[in-house]
Design a protein around this motif. Structure first.
Motif, PDB file in Angstrom:
ATOM      1  N   LEU A 100       4.911   9.787  -6.439  1.00 17.94           N
ATOM      2  CA  LEU A 100       4.039   9.524  -5.299  1.00 17.94           C
ATOM      3  C   LEU A 100       2.643   9.094  -5.743  1.00 17.94           C
ATOM      4  CD1 LEU A 100       5.166  12.419  -2.942  1.00 17.94           C
ATOM      5  CD2 LEU A 100       5.764   9.998  -2.794  1.00 17.94           C
ATOM      6  N   ALA A 101       2.136   9.727  -6.811  1.00 17.97           N
ATOM      7  CA  ALA A 101       0.824   9.341  -7.330  1.00 17.97           C
ATOM      8  C   ALA A 101       0.842   7.896  -7.806  1.00 17.97           C
ATOM      9  CB  ALA A 101       0.414  10.274  -8.467  1.00 17.97           C
ATOM     10  N   MET A 102       1.901   7.525  -8.511  1.00 20.24           N
ATOM     11  CA  MET A 102       2.025   6.160  -9.010  1.00 20.24           C
ATOM     12  C   MET A 102       1.999   5.155  -7.856  1.00 20.24           C
ATOM     13  SD  MET A 102       5.295   4.656 -11.147  1.00 20.24           S
ATOM     14  CE  MET A 102       6.477   4.861  -9.797  1.00 20.24           C
ATOM     15  N   LEU A 103       2.745   5.447  -6.806  1.00 20.24           N
ATOM     16  CA  LEU A 103       2.833   4.508  -5.678  1.00 20.24           C
ATOM     17  C   LEU A 103       1.571   4.505  -4.832  1.00 20.24           C
ATOM     18  CD1 LEU A 103       6.554   5.083  -4.673  1.00 20.24           C
ATOM     19  CD2 LEU A 103       5.569   3.197  -5.980  1.00 20.24           C
ATOM     20  N   ALA A 104       0.750   5.552  -4.945  1.00 18.97           N
ATOM     21  CA  ALA A 104      -0.516   5.574  -4.206  1.00 18.97           C
ATOM     22  C   ALA A 104      -1.430   4.436  -4.646  1.00 18.97           C
ATOM     23  CB  ALA A 104      -1.213   6.916  -4.397  1.00 18.97           C
ATOM     24  N   LEU A 107      -1.946   1.571  -2.186  1.00 15.89           N
ATOM     25  CA  LEU A 107      -2.585   1.769  -0.883  1.00 15.89           C
ATOM     26  C   LEU A 107      -3.702   0.764  -0.607  1.00 15.89           C
ATOM     27  CD1 LEU A 107      -2.658   5.670  -0.722  1.00 15.89           C
ATOM     28  CD2 LEU A 107      -1.347   4.112   0.758  1.00 15.89           C
ATOM     29  N   THR A 108      -4.357   0.279  -1.651  1.00 14.74           N
ATOM     30  CA  THR A 108      -5.409  -0.716  -1.445  1.00 14.74           C
ATOM     31  C   THR A 108      -4.860  -2.147  -1.461  1.00 14.74           C
ATOM     32  OG1 THR A 108      -5.875  -0.848  -3.818  1.00 14.74           O
ATOM     33  CG2 THR A 108      -7.124   0.778  -2.540  1.00 14.74           C
ATOM     34  N   LEU A 109      -3.562  -2.284  -1.705  1.00 18.28           N
ATOM     35  CA  LEU A 109      -2.976  -3.606  -1.916  1.00 18.28           C
ATOM     36  C   LEU A 109      -1.944  -4.013  -0.876  1.00 18.28           C
ATOM     37  CD1 LEU A 109      -2.342  -3.126  -5.752  1.00 18.28           C
ATOM     38  CD2 LEU A 109      -4.301  -4.269  -4.691  1.00 18.28           C
ATOM     39  N   ALA A 110      -1.444  -3.064  -0.099  1.00 19.93           N
ATOM     40  CA  ALA A 110      -0.341  -3.353   0.823  1.00 19.93           C
ATOM     41  C   ALA A 110      -0.503  -2.502   2.085  1.00 19.93           C
ATOM     42  CB  ALA A 110       0.997  -3.039   0.144  1.00 19.93           C
ATOM     43  N   PRO A 111       0.212  -2.865   3.164  1.00 17.65           N
ATOM     44  CA  PRO A 111       0.131  -2.072   4.403  1.00 17.65           C
ATOM     45  C   PRO A 111       0.572  -0.624   4.172  1.00 17.65           C
ATOM     46  CG  PRO A 111       1.248  -4.162   4.791  1.00 17.65           C
ATOM     47  CD  PRO A 111       1.084  -4.039   3.310  1.00 17.65           C
ATOM     48  N   LEU A 112      -0.106   0.288   4.831  1.00 19.80           N
ATOM     49  CA  LEU A 112       0.184   1.717   4.676  1.00 19.80           C
ATOM     50  C   LEU A 112       1.645   2.033   4.967  1.00 19.80           C
ATOM     51  CD1 LEU A 112      -0.632   4.669   4.280  1.00 19.80           C
ATOM     52  CD2 LEU A 112      -1.393   4.689   6.675  1.00 19.80           C
ATOM     53  N   TRP A 113       2.209   1.428   6.029  1.00 21.70           N
ATOM     54  CA  TRP A 113       3.582   1.740   6.404  1.00 21.70           C
ATOM     55  C   TRP A 113       4.570   1.371   5.295  1.00 21.70           C
ATOM     56  CZ3 TRP A 113       7.424  -1.854   6.443  1.00 21.70           C
ATOM     57  CH2 TRP A 113       7.043  -3.199   6.478  1.00 21.70           C
ATOM     58  N   LEU A 114       4.278   0.277   4.575  1.00 20.83           N
ATOM     59  CA  LEU A 114       5.180  -0.164   3.517  1.00 20.83           C
ATOM     60  C   LEU A 114       5.062   0.751   2.301  1.00 20.83           C
ATOM     61  CD1 LEU A 114       7.219  -2.165   2.413  1.00 20.83           C
ATOM     62  CD2 LEU A 114       5.315  -3.679   1.785  1.00 20.83           C
ATOM     63  N   VAL A 115       3.840   1.139   1.971  1.00 22.71           N
ATOM     64  CA  VAL A 115       3.641   2.065   0.841  1.00 22.71           C
ATOM     65  C   VAL A 115       4.288   3.416   1.154  1.00 22.71           C
ATOM     66  CG1 VAL A 115       1.947   3.226  -0.623  1.00 22.71           C
ATOM     67  CG2 VAL A 115       1.495   0.899   0.183  1.00 22.71           C
ATOM     68  N   ALA A 116       4.110   3.881   2.389  1.00 19.75           N
ATOM     69  CA  ALA A 116       4.711   5.158   2.783  1.00 19.75           C
ATOM     70  C   ALA A 116       6.229   5.096   2.755  1.00 19.75           C
ATOM     71  CB  ALA A 116       4.215   5.560   4.172  1.00 19.75           C
ATOM     72  N   THR A 117       6.786   3.994   3.219  1.00 18.11           N
ATOM     73  CA  THR A 117       8.241   3.819   3.195  1.00 18.11           C
ATOM     74  C   THR A 117       8.761   3.826   1.770  1.00 18.11           C
ATOM     75  OG1 THR A 117       8.192   2.548   5.246  1.00 18.11           O
ATOM     76  CG2 THR A 117      10.142   2.293   3.858  1.00 18.11           C
ATOM     77  N   ALA A 118       8.081   3.088   0.884  1.00 18.08           N
ATOM     78  CA  ALA A 118       8.494   3.054  -0.522  1.00 18.08           C
ATOM     79  C   ALA A 118       8.358   4.430  -1.161  1.00 18.08           C
ATOM     80  CB  ALA A 118       7.659   2.023  -1.283  1.00 18.08           C
ATOM     81  N   GLY A 119       7.285   5.147  -0.830  1.00 19.07           N
ATOM     82  CA  GLY A 119       7.093   6.483  -1.390  1.00 19.07           C
ATOM     83  C   GLY A 119       8.184   7.453  -0.958  1.00 19.07           C
ATOM     84  N   VAL A 164       4.065  -6.856  -2.249  1.00 22.02           N
ATOM     85  CA  VAL A 164       4.985  -6.618  -1.130  1.00 22.02           C
ATOM     86  C   VAL A 164       6.447  -6.760  -1.568  1.00 22.02           C
ATOM     87  CG1 VAL A 164       5.743  -7.482   1.118  1.00 22.02           C
ATOM     88  CG2 VAL A 164       3.304  -7.116   0.672  1.00 22.02           C
ATOM     89  N   PRO A 165       6.833  -7.822  -2.301  1.00 16.43           N
ATOM     90  CA  PRO A 165       8.231  -7.898  -2.751  1.00 16.43           C
ATOM     91  C   PRO A 165       8.643  -6.707  -3.616  1.00 16.43           C
ATOM     92  CG  PRO A 165       7.162 -10.025  -3.028  1.00 16.43           C
ATOM     93  CD  PRO A 165       6.090  -9.057  -2.650  1.00 16.43           C
ATOM     94  N   VAL A 166       7.742  -6.254  -4.487  1.00 16.93           N
ATOM     95  CA  VAL A 166       8.076  -5.109  -5.344  1.00 16.93           C
ATOM     96  C   VAL A 166       8.292  -3.852  -4.506  1.00 16.93           C
ATOM     97  CG1 VAL A 166       7.043  -3.477  -6.982  1.00 16.93           C
ATOM     98  CG2 VAL A 166       7.122  -5.912  -7.533  1.00 16.93           C
ATOM     99  N   LEU A 167       7.434  -3.621  -3.528  1.00 20.85           N
ATOM    100  CA  LEU A 167       7.598  -2.436  -2.675  1.00 20.85           C
ATOM    101  C   LEU A 167       8.885  -2.511  -1.857  1.00 20.85           C
ATOM    102  CD1 LEU A 167       3.927  -1.879  -1.483  1.00 20.85           C
ATOM    103  CD2 LEU A 167       5.267  -0.376  -2.976  1.00 20.85           C
TER     104      LEU A 167
END
Length: 198
Positions: A100-104, A107-119, A164-167
């Motif tokens: 989770l720390a790694m994916l945080a 947060l400055t690079l992609a929409p919150l919903w996408l980061v949260a979904t990936a996390g 975005v593609p990576v997430l």
């Protein structure tokens, strides 16, 4: 289905000298678990604050260290006879926190919903494996998108800017991995139950 996890024995062998040095210095396995989380957090900071492609080298080095610590903590505990239930708990919580720390860093690079979904998706394979182990099945690890592949994808994002593609790949691949593990566990536990009823 093991993916890059199949390289773990080879990687552990490369780290045997480090493990011996840590054992001689009486370093606690728990310290290594915490160090892995800190490395993941450092990689997230580099991803968030350094421009592409300059983020790639620090992110790669810190995530390589994170994987090394994840390999070393349990091995050091076994080598030195310091395996404990608390250590096992810290190891599991540390692995989830590191993911989770790694994916945080996204947060400055992609929409919150996408980061949260990936996390959330990134934690699913481990939760499935832990649930299977609690039910008496062997602990499952590996891919197609396990811990090592997740780190590789984050490094790719740091090098290329394809955030975005990576997430999306990370989320979909993690859910696929969780689904494959669940199917395998369901099958194995069903077979074990059938054999136990004979």
């Amino acid at each position: 289905m093991n993916g890059l996890y199949a390289l773990k024995p080879w990687y552990a062998d490369r780290l045997s000298g480090v493990r011996g040095a840590l054992a001689r210095r009486e370093v606690s396995p728990d310290t290594l678990s915490v160090a892995g989380v800190l490395c993941a957090a450092g990689a997230a900071a580099a991803l968030a604050w350094l421009p592409v492609p300059f983020a790639a080298i620090p992110v790669a080095l810190l995530l390589a260290a994170r994987l090394a610590f994840a390999n070393l903590d349990g091995a050091l505990a076994r080598d030195t006879g310091r395996t404990t239930r608390r250590g096992a708990l810290l190891n599991e919580l540390g692995d989830r926190a590191a993911d989770l720390a790694m994916l945080a860093g996204f947060l400055t690079l992609a929409p919150l919903w996408l980061v949260a979904t990936a996390g959330l998706a990134a934690t699913l394979p481990s939760w499935v494996s832990l649930a299977g182990a609690a039910a008496g099945a062997p602990r499952l690890n590996g891919g197609p998108l396990g811990k090592t592949e997740r780190c590789a994808l984050v490094i790719l994002a740091a090098a290329s800017g394809w955030v975005v593609p990576v997430l999306v790949v990370l989320a979909a691949g993690s859910m696929l991995t969780a689904g494959l593990r669940l199917a395998r566990l369901w099958r194995e536990l069903g077979q074990a139950q059938s054999e136990g009823q004979r």
